[in-house]
Design an enzyme around this catalytic site. Structure first.
Site, mmCIF file in Angstrom:
data_model
loop_
_atom_site.group_PDB
_atom_site.id
_atom_site.type_symbol
_atom_site.label_atom_id
_atom_site.label_comp_id
_atom_site.label_asym_id
_atom_site.label_seq_id
_atom_site.Cartn_x
_atom_site.Cartn_y
_atom_site.Cartn_z
ATOM 1 N N GLY A 1 0.797 -1.225 0.000
ATOM 2 C CA GLY A 1 0.000 0.000 0.000
ATOM 3 C C GLY A 1 0.828 1.272 0.000
ATOM 4 O O GLY A 1 0.422 2.288 0.551
ATOM 5 N N CYS B 1 0.653 0.993 -9.285
ATOM 6 C CA CYS B 1 0.606 0.178 -8.073
ATOM 7 C C CYS B 1 -0.812 -0.380 -7.923
ATOM 8 O O CYS B 1 -1.770 0.390 -7.842
ATOM 9 C CB CYS B 1 0.965 0.995 -6.831
ATOM 10 S SG CYS B 1 0.741 0.032 -5.323
ATOM 11 N N ASN C 1 4.622 -3.828 -13.790
ATOM 12 C CA ASN C 1 4.331 -3.849 -12.362
ATOM 13 C C ASN C 1 3.623 -5.187 -12.087
ATOM 14 O O ASN C 1 3.488 -6.005 -12.993
ATOM 15 C CB ASN C 1 3.458 -2.636 -11.985
ATOM 16 C CG ASN C 1 3.626 -2.242 -10.523
ATOM 17 O OD1 ASN C 1 3.758 -3.099 -9.650
ATOM 18 N ND2 ASN C 1 3.606 -0.956 -10.246
ATOM 19 N N GLY D 1 9.974 -8.417 -14.287
ATOM 20 C CA GLY D 1 9.024 -9.505 -14.068
ATOM 21 C C GLY D 1 9.701 -10.838 -13.800
ATOM 22 O O GLY D 1 10.013 -11.580 -14.724
ATOM 23 N N GLY D 2 9.960 -11.121 -12.541
ATOM 24 C CA GLY D 2 10.419 -12.453 -12.147
ATOM 25 C C GLY D 2 11.837 -12.809 -12.518
ATOM 26 O O GLY D 2 12.173 -13.989 -12.599
#
Lengths: 274, 305
Positions: free
Chosen positions: B71, B129, B194, B245-246
């Site tokens: 958050g 986000c 994201n 990404g990963g």
């Protein structure tokens, strides 16, 4: 205890540690002893390590945070419960294999506050794991009045009773089903005992680790009689070093991190109702 | 071997950066990494005003991945400038400051606070986000609305001189339209992806695991989808694409660059292996040697047909 993060500033290491032994401790608990130099000297009771259980593939992905159960100059021991895939893999490791250790992490118990006080160590279920080293250190440092209160659902889940007695601690046991010791919650036992101490005018200090409801009850009892209490919390955790801000816990001063502000907090600092 | 890559007006020593929100300010990693060898540190997103973050649990592990719903907990832009900038400047590393806001006005004001004369090296606009909600857009997130994305990038572009990177969400029908909108707004690069929105449920308690109910999925589980998104964006825009990404190892960096990434950001790996960025960079160099690639940038977009 003010959070000065003094332990969190201890240099952290990332290294492969060789398994000296990994044996079943009781029904669903295993005890793993790891060869490690350096780390045991810097760590304090209540601190933890983040363990990567496998180099193979990406599942499980994250490390597992485990409190240090005890340490010697050249080893650390981890007492863990098999609760999921990661700990199952860990329990299958053999002597001579290695695991990847990140630590020591977090802020441990502030033992210096115990000086001249009656010490009460309260542990619920698996929360006993990191308390053994605390008791060991306290007794080594000359605190001869350490009383331990161990609670669990039943006899089979009471950990380290004999071990703590062997160290010279007085151990009280409570089980929910009454299969060993007092029948009921361990906090009931603690409550009675600390009331006695407070009535006699002696100073006491509580160290606690266990399920949140137990710690909440402990915090309440301690507050009522004005006895300081340090409690170690658990949380879903990722990095363990304060980077991801994942392991938040609500305190009276906003969210704090279990991994790097804790895991040991002043019991009165926690917002238990959150 | 030449690892340098250029984005906007800045030349970066290497293409292996660390992703926002997974690396704190870098201080947390000093025991494990030479911060100087990080291509760029993308600091944790700041907003104009401090944000408390979401109720716990905020993270949970999933198969080959993790969900998070932090958050955007942060102490606000002014605090970052006052207390963290001195450290960031001392690292000698290229620094990217990630900013977010509830709406365009907040983004612009925040950008104005974080942008100094020659610092940071770039500002990353976190338009994506999944754990916050943006205003002034017809969707939940700015990066789900091409027109809002273009307007926002343009507004920040007018306010600050710094290189701008637009960080995009993969939670869209067509990421190329958003990448093009960011380019039209004046972004110097787009960074993607994201996290993918997801959730975890506890069958025993019948409750969602995360305090925020849903969160963003990251880690190796999303890599194939991220590669596709990077390839699509690369074919759609002229500005550099930063792949995320990963990424767990050196060849992952290669794969993203072949799909068109000029640089990459490694994220979840930092939470598993705090020395991960250094290891990945070394593995990447080993690959270049093994394949006799003299310049890292020669890999960009060189996916074979």
């Amino acid at each position: 205890m003010t959070r000065d993060s003094r332990n969190a500033k201890i240099r952290k290491e990332l290294k492969k540690a060789q398994i000296v032994s990994n044996v079943q401790f009781c029904s669903d608990h295993f005890l793993m002893k790891l060869k490690m130099s350096g780390l045991p000297k810097r760590a304090v009771p209540g601190q933890f390590v983040n363990v990567k259980v496998t180099d193979q593939g990406t599942d499980p992905l994250l490390r597992i945070p485990l409190g240090i159960h005890t340490a010697t100059l050249e080893t650390i021991s981890l007492l863990y419960k098999t609760v999921g895939e990661g700990t199952e893999i860990l329990s299958s490791k053999r002597k001579g294999e290695s695991v990847d250790i990140l630590g020591p992490l977090g802020n441990g118990f502030d033992i210096s506050r115990a000086k001249g006080k009656k010490v009460f160590v309260v542990a619920g279920g698996h929360g006993t794991a990191p308390m053994y080293w605390l008791v060991e250190k306290l007794i080594r440092q000359g605190h001869n009045e350490v009383e331990c209160f161990l609670g669990a659902s039943s006899k089979n889940h009471i950990l380290c009773k004999e071990e703590m007695e062997k160290l010279g601690a007085k151990v009280h046991v409570a089980t929910e089903d009454g299969s060993l010791g007092f029948k009921g919650y361990v906090t009931k036992l603690v409550d009675e005992r600390i009331d006695e101490i407070s009535a006699s005018g002696e100073n006491g200090l509580i160290f606690g680790c266990g399920p949140k409801p137990m710690l909440e009850a402990l915090a309440k009892d301690a507050r009522m009689i004005g006895m300081p209490a340090q409690v170690s919390l658990d949380a879903y955790m990722a990095c363990g070093i304060g980077a991801c801000r994942g392991c938040a816990v609500k305190t009276k001063n906003g969210y704090k991190l279990v991994c790097s502000d804790g895991p040991v907090f002043d019991a009165q600092e926690i917002d238990w109702k959150a | 071997m030449d690892l340098k890559i250029k984005i906007g007006r800045t030349t970066y020593d290497n293409p292996v950066w660390v992703a926002s929100g997974t690396f704190g300010s870098g201080k947390e990693f000093e025991d494990f990494l030479e911060l100087k060898k990080v291509g760029a540190i993308v600091a944790k997103t700041v907003t104009l005003n401090a944000r408390e973050g979401n109720p716990p649990p905020r993270t949970v592990e999933t198969p080959s991945g993790m969900l998070n719903a932090i958050g955007l907990e942060n102490k606000g832009a002014a605090e970052l400038v006052a207390n963290t900038y001195p450290f960031l400047k001392r690292t000698g590393t290229k620094i990217v400051i990630s900013i977010s806001g509830a709406n365009k006005k907040e983004f612009v004001e925040c950008a104005d606070i974080v942008a100094e004369k020659n610092f940071p090296h770039a500002v990353e606009l976190n338009l994506s986000c999944p754990n916050v909600e943006h205003g002034g857009t017809k969707h939940r997130l700015i990066a789900q609305d091409a027109a809002a994305t273009e307007r926002l990038v343009k507004a920040v572009r007018r306010k600050i001189k710094c290189d701008l990177i637009a960080k995009l969400t993969p939670n869209v029908t067509d990421i190329t339209s958003i990448a093009m909108a960011a380019e039209a707004g004046g972004a110097d690069a787009v960074a993607l992806v994201n996290t993918y929105m997801g959730m975890a449920v506890d069958a025993e308690t019948r409750k969602p695991v995360l305090g925020n109910i849903a969160g963003g999925l990251s880690g190796p589980a999303i890599k194939p989808m991220a590669l596709k998104a990077v390839r699509d964006a690369y074919l759609a825009v002229k500005i550099p694409v930063i792949g995320i990404g990963g990424i767990m190892k050196g060849t992952d960096v290669v794969e993203f660059m072949l799909c068109g990434a000029t640089a990459v950001q490694v994220g979840t790996v930092n939470l598993v292996d705090p020395a991960g960025q250094g290891r990945i960079l070394r593995e990447f160099e080993t690959y270049l040697k093994r394949h006799r690639v003299k310049k890292a940038k020669d890999l960009i977009g060189k996916l074979k047909g």
